[in-house]
Design a protein around this motif. Structure first.
Motif, PDB file in Angstrom:
ATOM      1  N   HIS A 149       4.473  14.191 -13.769  1.00  0.00           N
ATOM      2  CA  HIS A 149       3.465  15.049 -13.160  1.00  0.00           C
ATOM      3  C   HIS A 149       3.521  14.841 -11.655  1.00  0.00           C
ATOM      4  CE1 HIS A 149       1.540  15.809 -17.089  1.00  0.00           C
ATOM      5  NE2 HIS A 149       1.831  14.564 -17.337  1.00  0.00           N
ATOM      6  N   LEU A 150       3.311  15.930 -10.913  1.00  0.00           N
ATOM      7  CA  LEU A 150       3.324  15.847  -9.455  1.00  0.00           C
ATOM      8  C   LEU A 150       2.345  16.859  -8.894  1.00  0.00           C
ATOM      9  CD1 LEU A 150       4.570  14.731  -6.836  1.00  0.00           C
ATOM     10  CD2 LEU A 150       6.350  16.477  -7.047  1.00  0.00           C
ATOM     11  N   VAL A 151       1.464  16.366  -8.034  1.00  0.00           N
ATOM     12  CA  VAL A 151       0.535  17.232  -7.318  1.00  0.00           C
ATOM     13  C   VAL A 151       0.864  17.086  -5.843  1.00  0.00           C
ATOM     14  CG1 VAL A 151      -1.874  17.764  -6.799  1.00  0.00           C
ATOM     15  CG2 VAL A 151      -1.246  16.900  -9.070  1.00  0.00           C
ATOM     16  N   MET A 152       1.075  18.184  -5.166  1.00  0.00           N
ATOM     17  CA  MET A 152       1.428  18.114  -3.756  1.00  0.00           C
ATOM     18  C   MET A 152       0.819  19.270  -2.976  1.00  0.00           C
ATOM     19  SD  MET A 152       5.509  18.981  -4.082  1.00  0.00           S
ATOM     20  CE  MET A 152       5.842  19.275  -2.340  1.00  0.00           C
ATOM     21  N   GLY A 153       0.612  19.024  -1.699  1.00  0.00           N
ATOM     22  CA  GLY A 153       0.147  20.071  -0.813  1.00  0.00           C
ATOM     23  C   GLY A 153       1.305  20.929  -0.345  1.00  0.00           C
ATOM     24  N   MET A 154       0.986  22.055   0.220  1.00  0.00           N
ATOM     25  CA  MET A 154       2.020  23.006   0.612  1.00  0.00           C
ATOM     26  C   MET A 154       2.902  22.476   1.745  1.00  0.00           C
ATOM     27  SD  MET A 154       0.370  26.795   0.163  1.00  0.00           S
ATOM     28  CE  MET A 154      -1.144  26.511   1.061  1.00  0.00           C
ATOM     29  N   THR A 155       2.428  21.508   2.486  1.00  0.00           N
ATOM     30  CA  THR A 155       3.237  21.007   3.606  1.00  0.00           C
ATOM     31  C   THR A 155       4.023  19.753   3.247  1.00  0.00           C
ATOM     32  OG1 THR A 155       1.346  19.759   4.428  1.00  0.00           O
ATOM     33  CG2 THR A 155       1.654  21.996   5.294  1.00  0.00           C
ATOM     34  N   ASN A 156       3.838  19.262   2.030  1.00  0.00           N
ATOM     35  CA  ASN A 156       4.512  18.024   1.636  1.00  0.00           C
ATOM     36  C   ASN A 156       5.989  18.243   1.341  1.00  0.00           C
ATOM     37  OD1 ASN A 156       1.663  16.816  -0.280  1.00  0.00           O
ATOM     38  ND2 ASN A 156       2.148  16.596   1.874  1.00  0.00           N
ATOM     39  N   LYS A 157       6.733  17.131   1.325  1.00  0.00           N
ATOM     40  CA  LYS A 157       8.111  17.112   0.854  1.00  0.00           C
ATOM     41  C   LYS A 157       8.196  16.099  -0.276  1.00  0.00           C
ATOM     42  CE  LYS A 157      10.557  18.214   5.165  1.00  0.00           C
ATOM     43  NZ  LYS A 157      11.609  17.755   6.101  1.00  0.00           N
ATOM     44  N   LYS A 158       8.749  16.534  -1.389  1.00  0.00           N
ATOM     45  CA  LYS A 158       8.920  15.645  -2.536  1.00  0.00           C
ATOM     46  C   LYS A 158      10.241  15.978  -3.207  1.00  0.00           C
ATOM     47  CE  LYS A 158       4.803  13.594  -2.527  1.00  0.00           C
ATOM     48  NZ  LYS A 158       4.638  12.123  -2.347  1.00  0.00           N
ATOM     49  N   SER A 159      10.653  15.087  -4.121  1.00  0.00           N
ATOM     50  CA  SER A 159      11.878  15.325  -4.882  1.00  0.00           C
ATOM     51  C   SER A 159      11.654  15.062  -6.357  1.00  0.00           C
ATOM     52  CB  SER A 159      13.000  14.421  -4.368  1.00  0.00           C
ATOM     53  OG  SER A 159      13.327  14.729  -3.033  1.00  0.00           O
ATOM     54  N   LEU A 160      12.265  15.896  -7.183  1.00  0.00           N
ATOM     55  CA  LEU A 160      12.289  15.674  -8.629  1.00  0.00           C
ATOM     56  C   LEU A 160      13.643  15.082  -8.981  1.00  0.00           C
ATOM     57  CD1 LEU A 160      10.805  19.073  -9.903  1.00  0.00           C
ATOM     58  CD2 LEU A 160       9.624  17.080  -8.954  1.00  0.00           C
ATOM     59  N   LYS A 161      13.618  14.170  -9.953  1.00  0.00           N
ATOM     60  CA  LYS A 161      14.847  13.487 -10.341  1.00  0.00           C
ATOM     61  C   LYS A 161      15.153  13.723 -11.811  1.00  0.00           C
ATOM     62  CE  LYS A 161      16.921   8.875 -10.736  1.00  0.00           C
ATOM     63  NZ  LYS A 161      16.713   7.418 -10.554  1.00  0.00           N
ATOM     64  N   CYS A 162      16.426  13.850 -12.108  1.00  0.00           N
ATOM     65  CA  CYS A 162      16.876  14.022 -13.484  1.00  0.00           C
ATOM     66  C   CYS A 162      18.111  13.157 -13.693  1.00  0.00           C
ATOM     67  CB  CYS A 162      17.222  15.490 -13.740  1.00  0.00           C
ATOM     68  SG  CYS A 162      17.892  15.826 -15.377  1.00  0.00           S
ATOM     69  N   GLU A 163      18.138  12.485 -14.851  1.00  0.00           N
ATOM     70  CA  GLU A 163      19.293  11.658 -15.205  1.00  0.00           C
ATOM     71  C   GLU A 163      19.661  11.928 -16.654  1.00  0.00           C
ATOM     72  OE1 GLU A 163      18.682   7.518 -14.468  1.00  0.00           O
ATOM     73  OE2 GLU A 163      20.681   6.932 -15.146  1.00  0.00           O
ATOM     74  N   GLN A 164      20.946  12.156 -16.910  1.00  0.00           N
ATOM     75  CA  GLN A 164      21.365  12.379 -18.297  1.00  0.00           C
ATOM     76  C   GLN A 164      22.297  11.264 -18.752  1.00  0.00           C
ATOM     77  OE1 GLN A 164      24.544  13.493 -19.554  1.00  0.00           O
ATOM     78  NE2 GLN A 164      25.645  14.017 -17.688  1.00  0.00           N
ATOM     79  N   HIS A 165      22.108  10.871 -20.015  1.00  0.00           N
ATOM     80  CA  HIS A 165      22.863   9.758 -20.598  1.00  0.00           C
ATOM     81  C   HIS A 165      23.738  10.247 -21.749  1.00  0.00           C
ATOM     82  CE1 HIS A 165      19.888   7.299 -18.446  1.00  0.00           C
ATOM     83  NE2 HIS A 165      18.981   8.125 -18.929  1.00  0.00           N
ATOM     84  N   LEU A 166      24.123  11.523 -21.702  1.00  0.00           N
ATOM     85  CA  LEU A 166      24.833  12.136 -22.820  1.00  0.00           C
ATOM     86  C   LEU A 166      26.312  12.351 -22.542  1.00  0.00           C
ATOM     87  CD1 LEU A 166      22.048  14.773 -23.626  1.00  0.00           C
ATOM     88  CD2 LEU A 166      22.555  12.680 -24.905  1.00  0.00           C
TER      89      LEU A 166
END
Lengths: 113, 114
Positions: A10-27
């Motif tokens: 879950h991520l809540v952010m303001g319109m001026t923020n910078k964030k990153s989503l991460k994904c890792e696969q083990h397949l």
């Protein structure tokens, strides 16, 4: 337990923020994808990476910036998002070849204030 | 424009009955077809893949494909309350150029009533 792991959940952010989503696969897959899922709309493909090269960008606004440093990791960098960008962001992976199914992570629920 | 269409439902069936979920797609240049199940708040989970015309059975699930009619369906026998979820149909289309692209329908919400 899924072979594709996404953080944060879950991520809540303001319109001026910078964030990153991460994904890792083990397949052991060689293709990775970002999807957006909004209420009452089909899954929307955003980006496709095959062998770490971007092969598809479905007219996604530049405020979304993907990064694929290797075949196991995928990032989605976010900056100056809009309220309509609030959605579930899903990462998936597959063995490239056209006929192979995709396997999804649990997603990141993103809320833009 | 390539599309995958599903009845959004909700489809309600009593426990123990057969649930029939249908999907049509708009383009003939496609090779693989998938059904995903998505519980509320969860990610899509692959439950069936089908690549050629006819039926494919896996436990209580049967997928049926008719490429001439551009139609793919999913039958769930002996429906259980735990089958209550949204079922997504996905089709791998070959665009004019580039690699196959998996296109999803909006999903059909299934409710199995105890």
């Amino acid at each position: 337990e899924t072979g594709v792991t996404q953080t944060p959940r879950h991520l809540v952010m303001g319109m001026t923020n910078k964030k990153s989503l991460k994904c890792e696969q083990h397949l052991g897959h060689n293709a990775m994808y970002w999807y957006k899922q909004s209420a009452k709309k089909p899954l929307e493909l955003m980006f496709v990476y095959s062998l770490e090269e971007r092969v598809e960008n479905n007219s996604v606004p530049s405020r979304f910036s993907p990064e694929c440093p290797n075949s196991s990791h995928l990032f989605l960098h976010l900056h100056t998002l809009q309220p309509e960008d609030s959605a579930l962001y899903l990462c998936a992976s597959s063995q490239d070849g056209g006929n192979q199914p995709q396997h999804f992570g649990d997603g990141t629920r993103l809320s833009i204030l | 424009q390539k599309e995958v269409e599903q009845n959004s439902g909700p489809l309600s069936v009593p426990e123990g009955a057969i649930a029939s979920l249908n999907c049509t797609y708009s383009d003939r240049v496609s090779q693989s077809f998938f059904w995903y199940r998505q519980y509320s708040g969860k990610s899509p989970e692959l439950i069936m893949s089908i690549y050629s015309n006819g039926d494919k059975e896996d436990g209580r699930f049967t997928a049926q494909l008719n490429k001439a009619s551009q139609y793919v369906s999913l039958l769930i026998r002996d429906s259980q309350p735990s089958d209550s979820a949204t079922y997504l149909c996905a089709v791998n289309f070959l665009p004019g150029a580039g690699s196959y692209q998996l296109t999803f329908g909006k999903g059909t919400k299934l409710s199995v009533i105890p």
